[in-house]
Design an enzyme around this catalytic site. Structure first.
Site, PDB file in Angstrom:
ATOM      1  N   LYS A  22      40.281  52.751  65.578  1.00  0.00           N
ATOM      2  CA  LYS A  22      39.309  53.770  65.982  1.00  0.00           C
ATOM      3  C   LYS A  22      40.003  55.041  66.480  1.00  0.00           C
ATOM      4  O   LYS A  22      39.687  56.148  66.033  1.00  0.00           O
ATOM      5  CB  LYS A  22      38.402  53.187  67.082  1.00  0.00           C
ATOM      6  N   ARG A  91      35.425  52.765  74.892  1.00  0.00           N
ATOM      7  CA  ARG A  91      35.269  51.792  73.806  1.00  0.00           C
ATOM      8  C   ARG A  91      36.581  51.131  73.459  1.00  0.00           C
ATOM      9  O   ARG A  91      37.641  51.724  73.561  1.00  0.00           O
ATOM     10  CB  ARG A  91      34.782  52.485  72.532  1.00  0.00           C
ATOM     11  N   GLY A 100      32.021  44.463  67.327  1.00  0.00           N
ATOM     12  CA  GLY A 100      31.186  43.935  68.394  1.00  0.00           C
ATOM     13  C   GLY A 100      31.826  42.834  69.219  1.00  0.00           C
ATOM     14  O   GLY A 100      31.180  42.224  70.056  1.00  0.00           O
ATOM     15  N   MET A 102      34.489  43.040  71.311  1.00  0.00           N
ATOM     16  CA  MET A 102      34.994  43.428  72.637  1.00  0.00           C
ATOM     17  C   MET A 102      33.968  44.335  73.318  1.00  0.00           C
ATOM     18  O   MET A 102      32.894  44.562  72.795  1.00  0.00           O
ATOM     19  CB  MET A 102      36.347  44.107  72.489  1.00  0.00           C
ATOM     20  N   ARG A 335      36.324  54.720  59.287  1.00  0.00           N
ATOM     21  CA  ARG A 335      37.414  53.801  58.908  1.00  0.00           C
ATOM     22  C   ARG A 335      37.195  53.422  57.455  1.00  0.00           C
ATOM     23  O   ARG A 335      36.110  53.603  56.903  1.00  0.00           O
ATOM     24  CB  ARG A 335      37.406  52.563  59.793  1.00  0.00           C
ATOM     25  N   HIS A 451      24.599  43.876  63.127  1.00  0.00           N
ATOM     26  CA  HIS A 451      25.708  43.006  63.520  1.00  0.00           C
ATOM     27  C   HIS A 451      25.853  41.847  62.537  1.00  0.00           C
ATOM     28  O   HIS A 451      26.945  41.545  62.051  1.00  0.00           O
ATOM     29  CB  HIS A 451      25.441  42.490  64.937  1.00  0.00           C
ATOM     30  N   SER A 783      60.839  21.472  41.168  1.00  0.00           N
ATOM     31  CA  SER A 783      59.469  21.890  41.473  1.00  0.00           C
ATOM     32  C   SER A 783      59.191  21.477  42.914  1.00  0.00           C
ATOM     33  O   SER A 783      59.299  20.289  43.256  1.00  0.00           O
ATOM     34  CB  SER A 783      58.491  21.220  40.519  1.00  0.00           C
ATOM     35  N   CYS A 851      54.505  23.016  42.892  1.00  0.00           N
ATOM     36  CA  CYS A 851      53.277  22.389  42.393  1.00  0.00           C
ATOM     37  C   CYS A 851      52.455  21.777  43.520  1.00  0.00           C
ATOM     38  O   CYS A 851      51.464  21.118  43.277  1.00  0.00           O
ATOM     39  CB  CYS A 851      53.593  21.357  41.328  1.00  0.00           C
ATOM     40  N   TYR A 871      57.777  30.092  38.764  1.00  0.00           N
ATOM     41  CA  TYR A 871      56.343  29.881  38.533  1.00  0.00           C
ATOM     42  C   TYR A 871      55.678  29.188  39.708  1.00  0.00           C
ATOM     43  O   TYR A 871      56.349  28.571  40.540  1.00  0.00           O
ATOM     44  CB  TYR A 871      56.105  29.076  37.242  1.00  0.00           C
TER      45      TYR A 871
HETATM   46  C1  PEP Z   1      53.470  17.545  46.665  1.00  0.00           C
HETATM   47  O1  PEP Z   1      53.909  16.689  47.418  1.00  0.00           O
HETATM   48  O2  PEP Z   1      53.396  18.751  46.944  1.00  0.00           O
HETATM   49  C2  PEP Z   1      52.944  17.148  45.356  1.00  0.00           C
HETATM   50  C3  PEP Z   1      52.556  18.045  44.474  1.00  0.00           C
HETATM   51  O3  PEP Z   1      52.815  15.834  45.136  1.00  0.00           O
HETATM   52  P1  PEP Z   1      51.597  14.956  45.666  1.00  0.00           P
HETATM   53  O4  PEP Z   1      50.622  15.855  46.295  1.00  0.00           O
HETATM   54  O5  PEP Z   1      51.058  14.278  44.450  1.00  0.00           O
HETATM   55  O6  PEP Z   1      52.290  14.040  46.599  1.00  0.00           O
END
Ligand code: PEP
Ligand code: MG
Length: 898
Positions: A22, A91, A100, A102, A335, A451, A783, A851, A871
């Site tokens: 503000k 304010r 709203g 604070m 803002r 609000h 992974s 993963c 990835y």
């Molecule tokens: C993990 O542990 O992140 C994984 C992908 O394997 P899971 O969740 O199957 O144990």
């Protein structure tokens, strides 16, 4: 030397850390020459000192006094002077907007004498006493701690006696009586007089704003919005201007574009003869902003001009608070405005089209979270039955839940697992816990800037407000709708935040058009396509063009694989094989576990082999030409056996009936008991299974290799990869790899053609991360299994802790968000970085992905980009979100200083 106070003319929008949003934006407007009532800002730094020590910094009082006297000189009026006194507002305003949450105190400077000066002309008398009434009420509750309901009771009592409904109908005599009663109330409750010294009022109001940073609702809001607790709030002290000066005065809120859809135009609400607080509180129904043109045409024109200037200056949607005092326009706040996900995508695209921002900047302004909202289901086109009410669609989405009439009930029911809709006349900041707990908020009063609307939009909650056909009766715990339908607490209703319609019962949901677009493979939409689809398409194209990381999917059926591919996945990063051992295959798995000797086991595995092969053929076909990372069996084998208690009960029942228990049941129970583990997640699972159960790895690898051969013969381009779970030492991986090589060699010989599958490992134990350099010698890819890595780094059993105590941990601020949801950068993230560095040092071409669930979490995607992963892999529905965020993360590489 540290300074704690800045005049509005000394700051700018780049100083939001110090002056709060503000204060910084007020300063910016002053810089731009817009009409801002003069004032000054006390810094967040001063608040932080107060929060740390319980005392404001020693220099603060002197600095405030200096700035106040400069303000008095500039305005030619003094705080508390008897004739025409200066009044100021106090304010809050932190770095991030907390609408709203604070405290605010208006009309500081009035006392028993100056109120007479302010109201010396007859037409100003009522106004003066009304202002004094507001001050004593606000100061009494926020600064002196008197329960605000007591003031409301007094006010309601006088209105009842006088037979008026609206505050604005009270005359001066009644207002004087109210002020006196309020002062008595303060004296009774606190043993103190309402302070008459304006400097004292100012000092205490500032401290009350500082203190409100740690108020319950502010803390709750910050937790929910992931705002750090140690930022503190700035405090703006600003000359009061008055919207409650009759018909050519008023207050309003304006948006330079529609915050719900993003469309251009004049949007906002206006309330004539009222102060700003009345607009936001949703107490009286506002009128559209365009209605200002009639009573104050010059102010309206000026406002339109300022809106255009602000938008082109900030190059974004701005929201604005303003007051018109006797036809004269004053800008009180601006803002970059909060907006719905739909509006965010739309505005980003429009501004890029207009050449105001680049496409890269447009991409920065949208988010995976917003995209997830656009992908959330809505009510089907054929929504059953007529709407029982229609209000303003203030925050989009489709919500179904039981109607509840106060925040407490909403919290109670939702904690018990019920979905609820919070129904109120209008909401106040005290409703926040209920709003957090509810699926949707429905109010009978207030506009798009009430609000309820502002807070719900900020939280991404469904909100329909101003459904004026509803009569809400919180005491009777019901509401009455069109045609006299009465809906009692607990009745399920459906609230449509896109259309503003409310229906009885649970209306079925349908996919959003954006999901339809992804299901169709993300092809360029035609001109007839819905606007949000077109907006999403161009931003996805932009993200795909700039992102460095690939996005794969976690999928273990051909259907999921195909969907993931339509959603833009560039392969499968995790194909779990455990579900392939369930259902009708369970007896075969049981036979494998119960086998007496190798021959029996081989027989059971032999029966599983063709089924596994078929599984992989389907998945490799759906992902033809793209990598498919198949993980060897991971869970402990007893997960595939019947429940121990159920077996024991079955056997006991047979025995009680005098019969002999089923021999297979007895054998199964013995196996279950033999294999029982206290901590199965740390027990015989992952690679350990492969090393302990003879033939298991061979069967799975053969199924993969044979599937590759089948797909090749069919003219396909199968790219299977084999992934080993839960590796802790390179030795485990080496042994499994030997087995894999042996089987691949055998299948190659049988097929008369080489079948090669890269072999890699999950990194999901701290030991694996810490010895990644060695492990990389045996792994063609890594992974990160961040689910297990989080579990084992923190020592949290993920199946137990989230339900058991995470809510307490989140409440106490141990962490702002579950580490299973967003990667813990400091701990787990550090292990990831170590493993990436050491893995790549040992094997420069090592492919690295993730993963775990974090692969689809927007914040975590940014971390994985920074950590240099190749990835991320996530569930098919999160693939578009990960693509968008991977694109946004890549933009950060080109920011200045990077
Ligand atoms: C993990 O542990 O992140 C994984 C992908 O394997 P899971 O969740 O199957 O144990
Ligand atoms: Mg795991």
């Amino acid at each position: 030397m540290v300074r704690y106070v800045y005049d509005f003319s000394e700051g700018g929008r780049d100083m939001a850390d110090l002056l709060g949003g503000k204060g910084a934006n007020l300063a910016e407007m002053v810089r731009m020459g817009l009409p801002v009532p003069p004032g000054f800002t006390i810094t967040t730094e001063a608040c932080r000192v107060f929060l740390a020590t319980g005392e404001p910094p020693a220099e603060l009082a002197g600095e405030v006094a200096t700035h106040l006297s400069a303000l008095e000189q500039a305005t030619g009026r003094r705080l508390g002077q008897v004739d025409d006194p200066l009044l100021v507002s106090v304010r809050s305003g932190g770095r991030f907007s907390m609408p709203g949450m604070m405290e605010t105190v208006l009309d500081i400077g009035l006392n028993d004498l100056s109120v007479l000066g302010l109201g010396k002309s007859p037409e100003r008398e009522r106004f003066a006493w009304d202002s004094y009434r507001r001050l004593v009420q606000m100061f009494g509750s926020t600064v002196m701690g008197v329960d605000s309901a007591l003031f409301e009771d007094v006010l309601a009592g006088v209105k009842r006696q006088s037979g008026v409904e609206d505050d604005s109908r009270l005359d001066s005599c009644e207002l004087i009586r109210i002020v006196e009663t309020f002062k008595d109330l303060i004296r009774e409750r606190t043993g103190e007089e309402f302070p008459q010294d304006p400097a004292e009022q100012l000092r205490r109001a500032v401290l009350a704003v500082f203190t409100s940073w740690n108020g319950e609702r502010a803390r709750l809001y910050r937790r929910r919005e992931h705002i750090a607790d140690d930022l503190g709030t700035a405090v703006t002290v600003q000359t009061m201007v008055f919207g409650n000066h009759g018909a050519d005065s008023g207050s309003g809120v304006a948006f330079t574009r529609d915050p719900a859809t993003g469309r251009t135009g004049v949007y906002g609400d206006y309330l004539s003869d009222a102060q700003g607080e009345d607009v936001v509180a949703g107490i009286r129904d506002t009128v559209p902003l365009t209605d200002l043109e009639g009573p104050a045409p010059a102010a309206y024109e000026q406002l339109r001009g300022h809106m255009r200037r602000l938008e082109s200056h900030y190059r974004d949607l701005c929201d604005i608070e303003f007051t018109v005092e006797r036809g004269r326009l004053w800008m009180l706040q601006t803002r970059v405005g909060k907006r719905t996900a739909q509006a965010a995508f739309n505005i980003a695209g429009q501004l890029a089209d207009e050449g105001v921002i680049t496409m890269a900047e447009a991409l920065r302004r949208v988010s995976g979270e917003g995209l997830a909202r656009l992908m959330s289901p809505r009510f089907g086109a054929a929504a059953e039955g007529d709407a029982i009410a229609r209000g303003i669609p203030a925050s989009p989405g489709a919500a179904v839940g039981a109607a509840v009439f106060d925040a407490g009930e909403a919290v109670r029911r939702s904690a018990a697992g019920e979905q609820v809709v919070l129904v109120r006349q209008e909401t106040t900041p005290d409703d926040l816990p209920g709003m957090v707990a509810a699926q949707a908020v429905l109010t009978s009063r207030g506009g798009k800037t009430s609000h309820a609307a502002v807070v719900a939009r900020g939280m991404g909650k469904v909100c329909v407000c101003g459904a004026s056909e509803l009569t809400v009766d919180p005491a009777g715990r019901c509401f009455t709708a069109l045609g006299g339908v009465t809906v009692r607490e607990g009745t399920v209703i459906s609230v449509d935040g896109f259309t503003g319609e409310v229906r009885l019962g649970s209306v079925p949901l349908a996919d959003s058009a954006v999901v339809g677009y992804f299901e169709g493979g993300g092809r360029a939409p035609g001109d007839g396509a819905q606007q949000d689809v077109r907006d999403v398409h161009r931003l996805m194209e932009q993200a795909d063009a700039v992102r460095r990381m690939e996005v794969r999917a976690n999928a273990d059926t051909p259907e999921d694989a195909a969907r993931a591919r339509r959603f833009g996945a560039q392969g499968i990063g995790l194909c779990r094989t455990e579900h392939m051992f369930l259902g009708e295959r369970r007896p075969l798995v049981e036979a494998m576990i119960l086998a007496h000797g190798d021959a029996e086991r081989q027989e059971a595995l032999g029966a599983l082999l063709p089924m596994q092969r078929e599984d992989f053929i389907g998945i490799l076909e759906a992902m033809d030409g793209l990598p498919v990372t198949i993980r060897l069996l991971d869970p402990p084998l007893h997960e595939f056996l019947p429940d121990r208690t159920a077996l024991a009960v079955r056997i006991a029942r047979e025995e009680a009936l005098g019969g002999a228990p089923d021999a297979r049941d007895a054998e199964l129970l013995a196996a279950v008991e033999r294999m029982h583990e206290e901590n199965p997640m740390l027990g015989l699972r992952g690679v350990r299974l492969g090393l302990v159960v003879p033939g298991l790895v061979a069967m799975q690898v053969r199924a993969v290799a044979e599937a590759v051969v089948v797909r090749r013969k069919a003219g396909g381009d199968p790219r299977a990869e084999i992934m080993v779970p839960l590796v802790g030492t390179v030795e485990e991986l080496r042994l499994v790899r030997e087995e894999v090589r042996r089987v691949l060699g055998a299948v190659s010989a049988e097929a008369g053609a080489a079948v090669a599958c890269p072999v890699g490992t999950m990194i999901e134990l701290p030991r694996a991360a810490l010895t990644a350099g060695r492990i990389a010698r045996e792994a063609e890819f890594f992974s990160f299994g961040t689910n297990d890595l989080t579990q084992t780094t923190w020592g949290f059993s993920r199946d137990d802790v989230e339900a058991a105590f995470f809510s307490v941990y989140l409440d106490k601020g141990v962490f702002p968000v579950s580490p299973f949801e967003t990667i813990d950068r400091e701990g787990v993230g550090r292990l990831v970085r170590i493993a990436v560095a050491e893995g790549r040092a040992a094997r420069p071409d090592l492919k690295i992905g993730v993963c775990g669930e974090h692969g689809g979490d927007p914040e975590s995607v940014h971390f994985f980009h920074e950590a240099g992963l190749d990835y991320v892999s996530c569930s098919p529905f999160r693939v578009p979100i990960a693509r968008l965020e991977a694109g946004r993360a890549a933009l950060d590489d080109h920011r200045e200083g990077n």
